[in-house]
Design a protein around this motif. Sequence first.
Motif, PDB file in Angstrom:
ATOM      1  N   GLN A  84      -7.325   0.376   2.600  1.00 55.41           N
ATOM      2  CA  GLN A  84      -8.081  -0.450   3.549  1.00 55.41           C
ATOM      3  C   GLN A  84      -9.569  -0.523   3.195  1.00 55.41           C
TER       4      GLN A  84
ATOM      5  N   LYS B 234      -3.830  -4.185   0.239  1.00 59.62           N
ATOM      6  CA  LYS B 234      -4.509  -5.091   1.167  1.00 59.62           C
ATOM      7  C   LYS B 234      -5.385  -6.135   0.450  1.00 59.62           C
TER       8      LYS B 234
ATOM      9  N   PHE C  41      -3.728   7.508   7.804  1.00 62.69           N
ATOM     10  CA  PHE C  41      -2.609   6.560   7.734  1.00 62.69           C
ATOM     11  C   PHE C  41      -2.385   6.220   6.276  1.00 62.69           C
ATOM     12  N   HIS C  42      -1.172   6.484   5.802  1.00 62.90           N
ATOM     13  CA  HIS C  42      -0.869   6.201   4.402  1.00 62.90           C
ATOM     14  C   HIS C  42       0.331   5.263   4.242  1.00 62.90           C
TER      15      HIS C  42
ATOM     16  N   GLU D 185      -8.632   9.368   2.821  1.00 64.35           N
ATOM     17  CA  GLU D 185      -9.180   8.014   2.937  1.00 64.35           C
ATOM     18  C   GLU D 185     -10.700   8.174   3.048  1.00 64.35           C
TER      19      GLU D 185
ATOM     20  N   GLY E  11       0.806  -1.202   0.000  1.00 67.18           N
ATOM     21  CA  GLY E  11       0.000   0.000   0.000  1.00 67.18           C
ATOM     22  C   GLY E  11       0.846   1.262   0.000  1.00 67.18           C
ATOM     23  N   THR E  12       1.864   1.264   0.877  1.00 71.48           N
ATOM     24  CA  THR E  12       2.714   2.449   0.974  1.00 71.48           C
ATOM     25  C   THR E  12       3.295   2.824  -0.382  1.00 71.48           C
TER      26      THR E  12
ATOM     27  N   ASP F 224      -6.927   7.309  -0.806  1.00 75.31           N
ATOM     28  CA  ASP F 224      -6.247   6.135  -0.274  1.00 75.31           C
ATOM     29  C   ASP F 224      -7.330   5.127   0.109  1.00 75.31           C
TER      30      ASP F 224
HETATM   31  C1  LIG Z   1      -2.382  -0.473   5.427  1.00 70.74           C
HETATM   32  C2  LIG Z   1      -2.544   0.888   4.882  1.00 70.74           C
HETATM   33  C3  LIG Z   1      -1.500   1.533   4.202  1.00 70.74           C
HETATM   34  C4  LIG Z   1      -0.125   0.926   4.076  1.00 70.74           C
HETATM   35  O1  LIG Z   1      -0.125  -0.252   3.357  1.00 70.74           O
HETATM   36  P1  LIG Z   1       1.138  -1.251   3.442  1.00 70.74           P
HETATM   37  O2  LIG Z   1       0.763  -2.375   2.542  1.00 70.74           O
HETATM   38  O3  LIG Z   1       1.288  -1.634   4.867  1.00 70.74           O
HETATM   39  O4  LIG Z   1       2.309  -0.505   2.934  1.00 70.74           O
HETATM   40  C5  LIG Z   1      -1.745   2.776   3.668  1.00 70.74           C
HETATM   41  N1  LIG Z   1      -2.952   3.367   3.778  1.00 70.74           N
HETATM   42  C6  LIG Z   1      -3.983   2.770   4.409  1.00 70.74           C
HETATM   43  C7  LIG Z   1      -5.306   3.455   4.468  1.00 70.74           C
HETATM   44  C8  LIG Z   1      -3.814   1.524   4.985  1.00 70.74           C
HETATM   45  O5  LIG Z   1      -4.816   0.951   5.657  1.00 70.74           O
END
Ligand SMILES: *Cc1c(COP(=O)(O)O)cnc(C)c1O
Length: 397
Positions: free
Chosen positions: A217, A243, A129-130, A181, A96-97, A214
């Motif tokens: 999730q 994810k 959270f990104h 998000e 995700g990152t 984003d």
């Molecule tokens: C989990 C998550 C990330 C990061 O993803 P990774 O696969 O751990 O790098 C980024 N943004 C959101 C909203 C997440 O839930």
Amino acid sequence: MISPVLPTYARAPLSFVKGQGPWLETETGERYMDFGAGIAVTALGHANPVLIAALEDQARRLWHTSNLYEIPRQKELAAKLVDASFADTVFMTNSGTEAMECAVKMARKYFSATGQPERVRIITFEGAFHGRTLGMISASGSEKMTAGFGPMLPGFDTVPFGDMEAVIAATGDETAAIIVEPVQGEGGIRPASPEFLRALRAHCDANGLLLVMDEIQCGMGRTGKLFAHEWAGVAPDIMAVAKGIGGGFPLGACLATEEAAQGMVAGTHGSTYGGNPLACAVGCAVMDALTAPGFMEEVQTRGSQLRQGLESLAARFPDLIEGVRGIGLMMGVKCKAPNAELVGEGYAAHLLTVPAADNIVRVLPPLNITAEELAEGLGRLETALGTWQKKTGSAGA
Ligand SMILES: *Cc1c(COP(=O)(O)O)cnc(C)c1O
């Protein structure tokens, strides 16, 4: 003495050796109901036969070539994502990152390519959270994630989530994009209101900004639509997913419109593994399952069942639960006592949930969970709440 595994996680003393659907099993054969799905990752449950077949079949043919060559599986997955979304083009990542890093690079490159190189600043939201790269901890700005890792990447302006006036006030001549998000996950299952998402879209259109979502999730069916922004009836210009898209195999993607992606020409970005044949074989199988007729309706039905179940538990345990929030199978239980205690009582009742900020316990079962399995998990949550209530000495209802 430091453990061989870098101790960056405060791990629960649990380990699992196999899984089946929403169940996980320890070495001694104890079964746990998995209402965390590896943090919204195992969207189609553990050991899903369709995903196993896709991975095994690809594994026997070819694991890796390189993005130096065409990768048919990657093209196939990109086409599926394009067909099912606002996007015209996709960059594949391993996480995700990395999908978010691609989104930020693409947004900045767009303005450099269209003759507005001064536009580099990006508005982000408190509680976001990104991911954990330097870029993405800079984007979220949270003290917990950034402390000791400075200097941070400049160019992010963080404002309160849901506050349109703060967004307008933070928008200047150097603003390039807004990252949101649609449902904050780590931040505590905080859904943006449809009005807020629509206002962000209108603000971006009026000011020539790019809207980046984003959905790492909340996307891939988690809310009962393939992408959470569909509920608001607006689309982003750029979107990160991960994810659930790999169902447990590491895979992420950055989706974009042709307009937004115009700066990303050959040589501007890359990844050794991103879009690797193994990951894309699984990703294709996940996409096929999520876009099969009736699948999302079923997620919505299970989502209603989950919400009703959680709300009736909230009514039964008013001293422990302040409320329930979320969309579809992305639900949060707001606790009155520390959330870690409820997660712990869940373990004792052989139920896995995931804590989040704002004293939330996340409930994120696999998307293909059955009504019976969901009821079984809710029963275990009830057991956990009953034990917790005895320990806290509260009276209950
Ligand atoms: C989990 C998550 C990330 C990061 O993803 P990774 O696969 O751990 O790098 C980024 N943004 C959101 C909203 C997440 O839930």
